[in-house]
Design a protein around this motif. Structure first.
Motif, PDB file in Angstrom:
ATOM      1  N   MET A   1       0.864  -1.194   0.000  1.00 44.39           N
ATOM      2  CA  MET A   1       0.000   0.000   0.000  1.00 44.39           C
ATOM      3  C   MET A   1       0.893   1.235   0.000  1.00 44.39           C
ATOM      4  O   MET A   1       1.862   1.298   0.751  1.00 44.39           O
ATOM      5  N   PRO A   2       0.591   2.258  -0.809  1.00 43.54           N
ATOM      6  CA  PRO A   2       1.405   3.451  -0.785  1.00 43.54           C
ATOM      7  C   PRO A   2       1.289   4.149   0.545  1.00 43.54           C
ATOM      8  O   PRO A   2       0.306   4.024   1.261  1.00 43.54           O
ATOM      9  N   ASN A   3       2.339   4.936   0.886  1.00 45.60           N
ATOM     10  CA  ASN A   3       2.283   5.687   2.130  1.00 45.60           C
ATOM     11  C   ASN A   3       2.593   7.132   1.853  1.00 45.60           C
ATOM     12  O   ASN A   3       3.193   7.474   0.841  1.00 45.60           O
ATOM     13  N   ASP A   4       2.184   8.003   2.765  1.00 48.38           N
ATOM     14  CA  ASP A   4       2.326   9.439   2.577  1.00 48.38           C
ATOM     15  C   ASP A   4       3.325   9.986   3.577  1.00 48.38           C
ATOM     16  O   ASP A   4       2.969  10.388   4.678  1.00 48.38           O
ATOM     17  N   GLY A   5       4.610   9.988   3.216  1.00 48.02           N
ATOM     18  CA  GLY A   5       5.605  10.586   4.080  1.00 48.02           C
ATOM     19  C   GLY A   5       6.548   9.608   4.715  1.00 48.02           C
ATOM     20  O   GLY A   5       7.614   9.976   5.176  1.00 48.02           O
ATOM     21  N   THR A  22       8.920   6.448 -17.460  1.00 46.93           N
ATOM     22  CA  THR A  22       8.521   7.369 -16.394  1.00 46.93           C
ATOM     23  C   THR A  22       7.023   7.641 -16.405  1.00 46.93           C
ATOM     24  O   THR A  22       6.530   8.338 -15.533  1.00 46.93           O
ATOM     25  N   GLU A  23       6.307   7.125 -17.370  1.00 46.12           N
ATOM     26  CA  GLU A  23       4.870   7.389 -17.476  1.00 46.12           C
ATOM     27  C   GLU A  23       4.064   6.135 -17.130  1.00 46.12           C
ATOM     28  O   GLU A  23       4.486   5.021 -17.430  1.00 46.12           O
ATOM     29  N   PRO A  24       2.921   6.296 -16.485  1.00 43.03           N
ATOM     30  CA  PRO A  24       2.072   5.141 -16.183  1.00 43.03           C
ATOM     31  C   PRO A  24       1.695   4.398 -17.467  1.00 43.03           C
ATOM     32  O   PRO A  24       1.502   5.004 -18.517  1.00 43.03           O
ATOM     33  N   TYR A  70       1.009   8.102  -7.031  1.00 41.16           N
ATOM     34  CA  TYR A  70       1.704   6.876  -6.658  1.00 41.16           C
ATOM     35  C   TYR A  70       2.191   6.075  -7.865  1.00 41.16           C
ATOM     36  O   TYR A  70       3.026   5.185  -7.714  1.00 41.16           O
ATOM     37  N   SER A  71       1.701   6.406  -9.056  1.00 38.80           N
ATOM     38  CA  SER A  71       2.220   5.767 -10.264  1.00 38.80           C
ATOM     39  C   SER A  71       3.650   6.229 -10.544  1.00 38.80           C
ATOM     40  O   SER A  71       4.423   5.542 -11.205  1.00 38.80           O
ATOM     41  N   TYR A  72       3.981   7.425 -10.044  1.00 32.99           N
ATOM     42  CA  TYR A  72       5.304   7.995 -10.262  1.00 32.99           C
ATOM     43  C   TYR A  72       6.232   7.761  -9.068  1.00 32.99           C
ATOM     44  O   TYR A  72       7.430   7.540  -9.243  1.00 32.99           O
ATOM     45  N   ALA A  73       5.686   7.861  -7.890  1.00 30.90           N
ATOM     46  CA  ALA A  73       6.484   7.690  -6.671  1.00 30.90           C
ATOM     47  C   ALA A  73       5.621   6.989  -5.631  1.00 30.90           C
ATOM     48  O   ALA A  73       4.756   7.620  -5.016  1.00 30.90           O
TER      49      ALA A  73
END
Length: 238
Positions: A1-5, A22-24, A70-73
């Protein structure tokens, strides 16, 4: 799961980060790019420090939803990798090394110092392991070429560059802290009185002698140049 920070313990996957698109791959083409996301994060960090860089704040800067970033980072650790390499594009050098490796190393260090002062969050960002991206690699290539006359092997040259970068990073972090402290005249005066009292108490003769020695230029630039000279001039070649 992505996280914020929060930073992932394993760090960013360098192959995923630097060698792939670099693109989705799915969905319609977004109205922003990885470059725009990274530039927005750098702008935030320059203005407010690394703590201000969250996916939510960056998304607001580029006018996107948080989830689309989140697709980029996928996490802040990856975003930091992108930010470090993004600003490393400013470290441009013109022409080949001079052949005087000590002079070239000092030039490189002065470039790094000016770069870190422009982006005061960099010393903290560089304090953990980073995988060099294309801009960082270009600067590293120049540094390794500058070290060719030393006769050091490849591993030793990489160590010298890492040592130099660590010195500059630590010195700049100290500069930034000292500059903030010097904005309080009362604090500066109190420190001077304290050191004078310590030097006069008879229990610290070495310190008293050091403090009584003729002063040297105390500008930030002169101090950095002196410290850098001791480091670089003391490096062996071989």
């Amino acid at each position: 799961m992505p996280n914020d920070g929060r930073s992932g313990a394993a760090g960013a996957d360098p192959e995923q980060l630097w060698l792939r698109s670099t693109e989705p791959r799915r969905g319609r083409k977004p109205s922003f790019s990885r470059e725009a996301v990274t530039a927005a994060a750098v702008t935030l960090a320059d203005a407010e420090g690394l703590e201000a860089v969250t996916m939510r704040r960056v998304a607001a800067q580029v006018g996107a939803g948080v989830m689309s970033l989140y697709s980029y980072a996928p996490d802040k650790e990856t975003l930091l990798e992108l930010m470090v390499d993004h600003v490393s594009g400013e470290l441009t050098v013109t022409g080949p090394p001079s052949g005087d490796w000590r002079t070239d190393l000092k030039t490189i260090a002065h470039l790094q110092r000016a770069h870190m002062l422009r982006h005061p969050w960099l010393p903290a960002a560089l304090s953990t392991r980073r995988v060099p991206g294309p801009n960082t690699l270009a600067f590293l290539e120049h540094a390794l070429a500058a070290l060719r006359p030393t006769g050091l092997d490849g591993a030793a040259k990489l160590e010298v560059f890492a040592q130099l970068t660590a010195f500059v990073s630590g010195h700049v972090a100290h500069e930034i802290t000292q500059a903030a402290a010097s904005q309080s005249p009362d604090r500066v005066a109190a420190e001077a009185r304290y050191l004078a009292a310590v030097a006069a108490d008879g229990r610290h003769p070495e310190l008293a002698e050091a403090l009584s020695a003729p002063g040297r230029p105390l500008t930030a630039e002169a101090t950095f140049a002196r410290f850098l000279g001791r480091l670089v001039d003391g490096l062996g070649a071989g």
